[in-house]
Design a protein around this motif. Structure first.
Motif, PDB file in Angstrom:
ATOM      1  N   ASP A 106       0.844  -1.187   0.000  1.00 47.67           N
ATOM      2  CA  ASP A 106       0.000   0.000   0.000  1.00 47.67           C
ATOM      3  C   ASP A 106       0.886   1.246   0.000  1.00 47.67           C
ATOM      4  O   ASP A 106       1.976   1.254   0.595  1.00 47.67           O
ATOM      5  N   ALA A 107       0.423   2.287  -0.659  1.00 49.09           N
ATOM      6  CA  ALA A 107       1.236   3.490  -0.778  1.00 49.09           C
ATOM      7  C   ALA A 107       0.351   4.731  -0.832  1.00 49.09           C
ATOM      8  O   ALA A 107      -0.799   4.670  -1.284  1.00 49.09           O
ATOM      9  N   ASP A 108       0.916   5.830  -0.381  1.00 49.43           N
ATOM     10  CA  ASP A 108       0.205   7.104  -0.447  1.00 49.43           C
ATOM     11  C   ASP A 108       0.367   7.755  -1.816  1.00 49.43           C
ATOM     12  O   ASP A 108      -0.527   8.478  -2.269  1.00 49.43           O
ATOM     13  N   TYR A 109       1.490   7.473  -2.452  1.00 50.63           N
ATOM     14  CA  TYR A 109       1.754   7.967  -3.798  1.00 50.63           C
ATOM     15  C   TYR A 109       2.283   6.795  -4.614  1.00 50.63           C
ATOM     16  O   TYR A 109       3.089   5.998  -4.127  1.00 50.63           O
ATOM     17  N   VAL A 110       1.851   6.716  -5.859  1.00 53.40           N
ATOM     18  CA  VAL A 110       2.299   5.655  -6.761  1.00 53.40           C
ATOM     19  C   VAL A 110       2.880   6.307  -8.003  1.00 53.40           C
ATOM     20  O   VAL A 110       2.286   7.247  -8.562  1.00 53.40           O
ATOM     21  N   VAL A 111       4.032   5.821  -8.429  1.00 52.55           N
ATOM     22  CA  VAL A 111       4.669   6.336  -9.643  1.00 52.55           C
ATOM     23  C   VAL A 111       4.922   5.185 -10.604  1.00 52.55           C
ATOM     24  O   VAL A 111       5.608   4.220 -10.262  1.00 52.55           O
ATOM     25  N   LEU A 112       4.354   5.285 -11.788  1.00 52.80           N
ATOM     26  CA  LEU A 112       4.562   4.283 -12.834  1.00 52.80           C
ATOM     27  C   LEU A 112       5.836   4.638 -13.589  1.00 52.80           C
ATOM     28  O   LEU A 112       5.900   5.647 -14.285  1.00 52.80           O
ATOM     29  N   ALA A 113       6.839   3.802 -13.429  1.00 49.73           N
ATOM     30  CA  ALA A 113       8.108   3.984 -14.130  1.00 49.73           C
ATOM     31  C   ALA A 113       8.482   2.652 -14.779  1.00 49.73           C
ATOM     32  O   ALA A 113       9.636   2.231 -14.755  1.00 49.73           O
ATOM     33  N   THR A 114       7.472   2.006 -15.334  1.00 49.00           N
ATOM     34  CA  THR A 114       7.609   0.632 -15.817  1.00 49.00           C
ATOM     35  C   THR A 114       8.370   0.521 -17.130  1.00 49.00           C
ATOM     36  O   THR A 114       8.789  -0.561 -17.514  1.00 49.00           O
ATOM     37  N   GLY A 115       8.529   1.632 -17.849  1.00 47.57           N
ATOM     38  CA  GLY A 115       9.346   1.629 -19.050  1.00 47.57           C
ATOM     39  C   GLY A 115       8.712   0.904 -20.213  1.00 47.57           C
ATOM     40  O   GLY A 115       7.491   0.901 -20.385  1.00 47.57           O
ATOM     41  N   SER A 116       9.546   0.252 -20.990  1.00 43.79           N
ATOM     42  CA  SER A 116       9.092  -0.425 -22.205  1.00 43.79           C
ATOM     43  C   SER A 116       9.928  -1.662 -22.450  1.00 43.79           C
ATOM     44  O   SER A 116      11.031  -1.800 -21.927  1.00 43.79           O
ATOM     45  N   SER A 117       9.387  -2.549 -23.255  1.00 42.70           N
ATOM     46  CA  SER A 117      10.151  -3.715 -23.691  1.00 42.70           C
ATOM     47  C   SER A 117      10.709  -3.445 -25.080  1.00 42.70           C
ATOM     48  O   SER A 117      10.191  -2.611 -25.836  1.00 42.70           O
ATOM     49  N   TYR A 118      11.779  -4.163 -25.403  1.00 44.52           N
ATOM     50  CA  TYR A 118      12.424  -4.002 -26.703  1.00 44.52           C
ATOM     51  C   TYR A 118      13.196  -5.285 -26.962  1.00 44.52           C
ATOM     52  O   TYR A 118      13.714  -5.903 -26.030  1.00 44.52           O
ATOM     53  N   PRO A 119      13.314  -5.706 -28.221  1.00 45.64           N
ATOM     54  CA  PRO A 119      14.011  -6.962 -28.496  1.00 45.64           C
ATOM     55  C   PRO A 119      15.473  -6.943 -28.028  1.00 45.64           C
ATOM     56  O   PRO A 119      16.148  -5.913 -28.067  1.00 45.64           O
ATOM     57  N   TYR A 120      15.945  -8.091 -27.600  1.00 50.63           N
ATOM     58  CA  TYR A 120      17.363  -8.313 -27.299  1.00 50.63           C
ATOM     59  C   TYR A 120      18.150  -8.177 -28.612  1.00 50.63           C
ATOM     60  O   TYR A 120      17.659  -8.582 -29.653  1.00 50.63           O
ATOM     61  N   PRO A 121      19.346  -7.557 -28.586  1.00 52.62           N
ATOM     62  CA  PRO A 121      20.180  -7.232 -27.436  1.00 52.62           C
ATOM     63  C   PRO A 121      20.100  -5.788 -26.958  1.00 52.62           C
ATOM     64  O   PRO A 121      20.824  -5.411 -26.055  1.00 52.62           O
ATOM     65  N   ALA A 122      19.230  -4.964 -27.565  1.00 53.41           N
ATOM     66  CA  ALA A 122      19.142  -3.578 -27.105  1.00 53.41           C
ATOM     67  C   ALA A 122      18.693  -3.515 -25.655  1.00 53.41           C
ATOM     68  O   ALA A 122      19.097  -2.622 -24.911  1.00 53.41           O
ATOM     69  N   LYS A 123      17.826  -4.463 -25.252  1.00 49.46           N
ATOM     70  CA  LYS A 123      17.433  -4.568 -23.852  1.00 49.46           C
ATOM     71  C   LYS A 123      17.591  -6.011 -23.396  1.00 49.46           C
ATOM     72  O   LYS A 123      17.288  -6.938 -24.142  1.00 49.46           O
ATOM     73  N   ASP A 146      16.832 -10.815 -18.965  1.00 55.95           N
ATOM     74  CA  ASP A 146      17.106 -11.588 -17.756  1.00 55.95           C
ATOM     75  C   ASP A 146      17.006 -10.688 -16.530  1.00 55.95           C
ATOM     76  O   ASP A 146      17.513  -9.561 -16.542  1.00 55.95           O
ATOM     77  N   ASP A 147      16.394 -11.167 -15.457  1.00 50.52           N
ATOM     78  CA  ASP A 147      16.297 -10.401 -14.227  1.00 50.52           C
ATOM     79  C   ASP A 147      17.549 -10.518 -13.369  1.00 50.52           C
ATOM     80  O   ASP A 147      17.739  -9.731 -12.446  1.00 50.52           O
ATOM     81  N   ASP A 148      18.386 -11.499 -13.671  1.00 48.44           N
ATOM     82  CA  ASP A 148      19.622 -11.724 -12.929  1.00 48.44           C
ATOM     83  C   ASP A 148      20.804 -11.209 -13.745  1.00 48.44           C
ATOM     84  O   ASP A 148      20.988 -11.600 -14.898  1.00 48.44           O
ATOM     85  N   ALA A 149      21.608 -10.327 -13.159  1.00 45.31           N
ATOM     86  CA  ALA A 149      22.705  -9.710 -13.892  1.00 45.31           C
ATOM     87  C   ALA A 149      23.728 -10.739 -14.363  1.00 45.31           C
ATOM     88  O   ALA A 149      24.268 -10.616 -15.466  1.00 45.31           O
ATOM     89  N   ALA A 150      23.993 -11.751 -13.553  1.00 46.33           N
ATOM     90  CA  ALA A 150      24.957 -12.776 -13.950  1.00 46.33           C
ATOM     91  C   ALA A 150      24.452 -13.525 -15.180  1.00 46.33           C
ATOM     92  O   ALA A 150      25.218 -13.805 -16.112  1.00 46.33           O
ATOM     93  N   ALA A 151      23.168 -13.862 -15.203  1.00 43.99           N
ATOM     94  CA  ALA A 151      22.594 -14.550 -16.364  1.00 43.99           C
ATOM     95  C   ALA A 151      22.626 -13.653 -17.591  1.00 43.99           C
ATOM     96  O   ALA A 151      22.875 -14.121 -18.712  1.00 43.99           O
ATOM     97  N   ALA A 152      22.394 -12.361 -17.392  1.00 44.39           N
ATOM     98  CA  ALA A 152      22.434 -11.424 -18.516  1.00 44.39           C
ATOM     99  C   ALA A 152      23.838 -11.330 -19.100  1.00 44.39           C
ATOM    100  O   ALA A 152      24.026 -11.294 -20.328  1.00 44.39           O
ATOM    101  N   ARG A 153      24.849 -11.301 -18.238  1.00 41.25           N
ATOM    102  CA  ARG A 153      26.236 -11.270 -18.727  1.00 41.25           C
ATOM    103  C   ARG A 153      26.575 -12.550 -19.477  1.00 41.25           C
ATOM    104  O   ARG A 153      27.271 -12.516 -20.498  1.00 41.25           O
ATOM    105  N   ASP A 154      26.089 -13.687 -18.972  1.00 44.86           N
ATOM    106  CA  ASP A 154      26.339 -14.956 -19.662  1.00 44.86           C
ATOM    107  C   ASP A 154      25.697 -14.956 -21.050  1.00 44.86           C
ATOM    108  O   ASP A 154      26.280 -15.473 -22.003  1.00 44.86           O
ATOM    109  N   ARG A 155      24.511 -14.395 -21.141  1.00 40.20           N
ATOM    110  CA  ARG A 155      23.844 -14.354 -22.444  1.00 40.20           C
ATOM    111  C   ARG A 155      24.613 -13.453 -23.401  1.00 40.20           C
ATOM    112  O   ARG A 155      24.771 -13.780 -24.574  1.00 40.20           O
ATOM    113  N   HIS A 156      25.098 -12.317 -22.913  1.00 34.73           N
ATOM    114  CA  HIS A 156      25.932 -11.459 -23.741  1.00 34.73           C
ATOM    115  C   HIS A 156      27.163 -12.219 -24.236  1.00 34.73           C
ATOM    116  O   HIS A 156      27.562 -12.097 -25.402  1.00 34.73           O
ATOM    117  N   ALA A 157      27.769 -12.982 -23.350  1.00 38.10           N
ATOM    118  CA  ALA A 157      28.974 -13.725 -23.725  1.00 38.10           C
ATOM    119  C   ALA A 157      28.675 -14.731 -24.827  1.00 38.10           C
ATOM    120  O   ALA A 157      29.462 -14.883 -25.786  1.00 38.10           O
TER     121      ALA A 157
END
Length: 368
Positions: free
Chosen positions: A90-107, A110-121
């Motif tokens: 619950d919150a007194d103020y809510v801010v939507l900063a959900t952004g956007s999706s875009y195809p890999y590799p621009a975005k 992976d939610d885990d940084a280690a997995a994201a680095r592995d995918r880049h590799a």
């Protein structure tokens, strides 16, 4: 009103806003990732192993009083957030900063940084062994990716296919488009304009395997690796209650001049998810955050929000690796085109990594 602010999304706008409010509000930052991803530098991180370690910043350095809830928001209304694990915030103020999706590799997806680095590799290894790379889309992402690939692997054959008749969809000044075409042509990049493919490549994107495709105009393209460089989509499916009415058919969320969602006086939206008529850039998201921070502070003090956001002029910065590129920015007498040196100075050198290292308390600015 109380003092709790739920910021949904820890991208450029959400992180900047959470940091700005942290000293005076109880900030809850909801984001499923374990680290902020500096997407501006993602394509450099794709081709360069050293850079792939520079683009992730842990949220633990962003907030002193507030907290990061590592979970995905599945329902957001004017009173708070419900997460995928069933947690109600619950919150007194809510801010939507959900952004956007875009195809890999621009975005990264992976939610885990280690997995994201592995995918880049893995993708980097595929690129290193590829002979000819197909990029679908000659907008800023396609051009920048072509620049990164050809700088890292000179002589690599890259072909850009776009149904428009010129780079950047024919937008912006002819001088800008011409210099970007010329710089990439000098690196051997080929352009196929005026027609989309008649079918998607028969192999998954990012997988190295020879294939042949044709445009609807009959042009044959042979490649052994491909990526999609178009297809931005705002992330707003989780909106409910009064907020759902502000969601347009294209997924963007309507806001007023104070970046407040109509019909919800305690809810704001910032960044890519908004329907603000301007290019969706990290700079704009950060400017949105500054406006909303002041307006939430005003509401908390019992005043009406006064800070107004006015969209900036048309601008685009397109680095082509660490030494090339061109940009269009507003000038006193109209738009101005900047060449490679000025583009590198504005964005291409360290790709703004130093700015976000400071925001997240990660030490001195990182040199490019």
């Amino acid at each position: 009103m109380g003092n709790t602010v739920a910021v949904v999304g820890g991208g450029y706008g959400g992180a900047a806003l959470a940091n700005a409010l942290d000293a005076d509000f109880d900030v809850v930052l909801v984001d499923p990732k374990d680290a902020f991803v500096h997407t501006v530098a993602a394509l450099r991180g794709l081709v360069d192993e050293d850079w792939s370690r520079r683009i992730y910043f842990g949220f633990d350095g962003l907030l002193r009083r507030g907290r990061h809830v590592r979970d995905r928001a599945v329902a957001v209304d004017e009173h708070g957030v419900t997460t995928a694990r069933g947690l109600r915030l619950d919150a007194d103020y809510v801010v939507l900063a959900t952004g956007s999706s875009y195809p890999y590799p621009a975005k990264q997806h992976d939610d885990d940084a280690a997995a994201a680095r592995d995918r880049h590799a893995a993708t980097r290894a595929a690129l290193a062994g590829a002979e000819r790379v197909l990029l679908l889309g000659a907008g800023p992402v396609g051009l920048e990716l072509a620049g990164e690939i050809t700088e890292r692997w000179p002589g690599r054959r890259v072909v850009l296919v776009d149904p428009a008749d010129d780079v950047l969809g024919g937008r912006y000044l002819p001088e800008l488009r011409a210099t970007l075409r010329e710089q990439l042509s000098e690196r051997g990049v080929e352009f196929v304009f005026g027609s989309a493919l008649d079918a998607e490549p028969p192999v998954p994107f990012g997988v190295r395997r020879p294939f042949t495709v044709h445009t609807r105009a009959g042009v044959r393209v042979d490649a052994d690796l491909w990526f999609r460089c178009y297809g931005v989509s705002p992330l707003s499916d989780m909106l409910g209650g009064a907020l759902a009415a502000a969601r347009r058919s294209d997924g963007h969320v309507e806001v007023d001049e104070h970046l407040r969602v109509p019909g919800a006086p305690n809810v704001f939206a910032i960044g890519d998810v908004t329907a603000v008529p301007e290019p969706k850039r990290s700079k704009a998201a950060s400017e949105h955050a500054a406006v909303v921070a002041e307006n939430i502070a005003a509401l908390a003090a019992g005043r009406k929000p006064e800070r107004v956001y006015r969209p900036g002029g048309e601008a685009v910065l397109v680095p082509l690796g660490s030494t090339g590129g061109a940009s269009q920015v507003p000038g006193p007498d109209g738009p101005v085109v900047l060449g490679p040196a000025e583009t590198v100075r504005h964005k291409g050198g360290d790709l703004l990594v130093g700015r976000y290292a400071e925001l997240f308390g990660s030490g001195e600015p990182v040199a490019g």
